[in-house]
Write an enzyme that holds these catalytic residues in place. Structure first.
Site, PDB file in Angstrom:
ATOM      1  CG  ASN A   8      69.081  66.359  76.965  1.00  0.00           C
ATOM      2  OD1 ASN A   8      67.838  66.859  76.412  1.00  0.00           O
ATOM      3  ND2 ASN A   8      69.403  66.307  78.047  1.00  0.00           N
ATOM      4  CE  LYS A  10      71.871  69.161  78.048  1.00  0.00           C
ATOM      5  NZ  LYS A  10      72.983  69.657  78.663  1.00  0.00           N
ATOM      6  CG  HIS A  93      70.117  66.276  82.511  1.00  0.00           C
ATOM      7  ND1 HIS A  93      70.737  67.254  82.687  1.00  0.00           N
ATOM      8  CD2 HIS A  93      70.689  65.735  81.375  1.00  0.00           C
ATOM      9  CE1 HIS A  93      71.657  67.810  81.892  1.00  0.00           C
ATOM     10  NE2 HIS A  93      71.751  66.581  80.851  1.00  0.00           N
ATOM     11  CD  GLU A  95      71.373  70.603  81.599  1.00  0.00           C
ATOM     12  OE1 GLU A  95      70.548  70.688  81.113  1.00  0.00           O
ATOM     13  OE2 GLU A  95      72.672  70.643  81.134  1.00  0.00           O
ATOM     14  CD  GLU A 165      74.538  63.441  80.511  1.00  0.00           C
ATOM     15  OE1 GLU A 165      74.716  63.466  79.396  1.00  0.00           O
ATOM     16  OE2 GLU A 165      73.776  64.249  81.238  1.00  0.00           O
ATOM     17  N   GLY A 171      78.548  70.329  78.787  1.00  0.00           N
ATOM     18  CA  GLY A 171      78.782  71.613  78.095  1.00  0.00           C
ATOM     19  C   GLY A 171      79.862  72.590  78.284  1.00  0.00           C
ATOM     20  CB  SER A 211      82.084  68.110  76.305  1.00  0.00           C
ATOM     21  OG  SER A 211      81.686  69.009  77.027  1.00  0.00           O
TER      22      SER A 211
HETATM   23  P1  13P Z   1      76.549  68.351  75.997  1.00  0.00           P
HETATM   24  O1  13P Z   1      76.903  67.003  75.012  1.00  0.00           O
HETATM   25  O2  13P Z   1      76.083  69.519  75.558  1.00  0.00           O
HETATM   26  O3  13P Z   1      77.796  68.476  76.921  1.00  0.00           O
HETATM   27  O4  13P Z   1      75.466  67.813  77.166  1.00  0.00           O
HETATM   28  C1  13P Z   1      75.553  66.497  77.577  1.00  0.00           C
HETATM   29  C2  13P Z   1      74.182  66.522  78.433  1.00  0.00           C
HETATM   30  O5  13P Z   1      73.885  66.857  79.428  1.00  0.00           O
HETATM   31  C3  13P Z   1      73.232  65.484  77.479  1.00  0.00           C
HETATM   32  O6  13P Z   1      72.182  65.108  78.486  1.00  0.00           O
END
Ligand code: 13P
Length: 249
Positions: A8, A10, A93, A95, A165, A171, A211
């Site tokens: 992903n 982002k 997601h 976010e 997740e 992150g 992560s």
């Molecule tokens: P990270 O791997 O950067 O922690 O992000 C995970 C994520 O949100 C994937 O959709």
């Protein structure tokens, strides 16, 4: 064991950078036994089709409109991304849930729209730190599954992948433990079994995200409870991501 590895992006990179990335990933993953999906921003989909077409890497988008078409200025529909070459879409997601106030009801509608357009859905679920500290994780994730999949038929679950997740792991460098992950995968499967059937619970694909990096990926993804992983930051480095995609789990 063959796994599904999803990257992903982002809101990172520009389309012209993605060309080099796509060419490199296509070459570096030629002999991978795993299924691989990259989800770049919408603006990269044409580049993805051109430079990943014919490779082992499939393409997904990070969001779609819940509406099919019409007067929705600025929105992107499921049919548009499908026509642009995407086979997958990430929905729900954390976010999008927290920063764009997407509710389970909206996510449910987006899933229905995606499935009706022939897309495979990567549905993200997961609890916040506060929910975890209040020991509400299981109930919270079960409710997300129930609400997000409301009205979706059992035969449609073939096109749904659930990504666990935990928000506190995204992150942050904090990773859920092997037993935490196994427990949550079991909770997700049990909830699907309860709502649909034992068979549906056993066959739904469940990923972990949060992560994962080049140092910890092998240990996390080889967990037999998992069908694969959803990777954010670590997918932006094509060399590292290709290593993760090529691994024999
Ligand atoms: P990270 O791997 O950067 O922690 O992000 C995970 C994520 O949100 C994937 O959709």
């Amino acid at each position: 064991m063959k796994k599904l590895i999803v990257g992903n992006f982002k809101m990172n990179t520009v389309p012209s950078e993605f060309k080099a990335y796509a060419m490199s990933l296509a070459t570096k993953t030629q002999n991978s036994k795993n299924d691989i999906v990259v989800c770049p921003p919408f603006t990269h989909l044409a580049v993805a089709r051109e430079f990943l077409g014919g490779s082992r890497v499939e393409v997904g988008a990070q969001n779609i409109s819940e509406e099919e078409s019409g007067a929705f200025t600025g929105e992107i529909s499921a049919k548009m991304i499908k026509d642009a070459g995407a086979n997958y879409v990430i929905i729900g997601h954390s976010e999008r849930r927290s920063k764009f106030k997407e509710t389970d009801k909206l996510i449910n509608k987006k899933i229905k729209t995606a499935l009706a357009s022939g897309l495979k859905v990567i549905l993200c679920v997961g609890e916040s730190l506060q929910t975890r500290q209040n020991k509400q994780t299981c109930a919270f994730v079960r409710k997300q599954i129930d609400d997000d999949l409301k009205g979706i038929y059992e035969n449609e679950l073939e096109s749904v992948i659930v990504a666990y997740e935990p928000i506190w792991a995204i992150g942050t460098g904090k990773v859920a433990t092997k037993s935490d992950i196994a427990k949550m995968v079991e909770i997700i499967r049990k909830e699907i079994a309860l709502q649909y059937s034992e068979k549906a619970g056993n066959s739904i694909k469940v990923l972990y995200g949060g992560s994962i990096n080049i140092n910890n990926y092998a240990k996390i993804i080889s967990n037999p409870a998992l069908d694969g992983a959803l990777i954010g930051g670590a997918c932006l480095d094509v060399d590292n991501f290709a290593v993760i995609c090529r691994e024999n789990y």
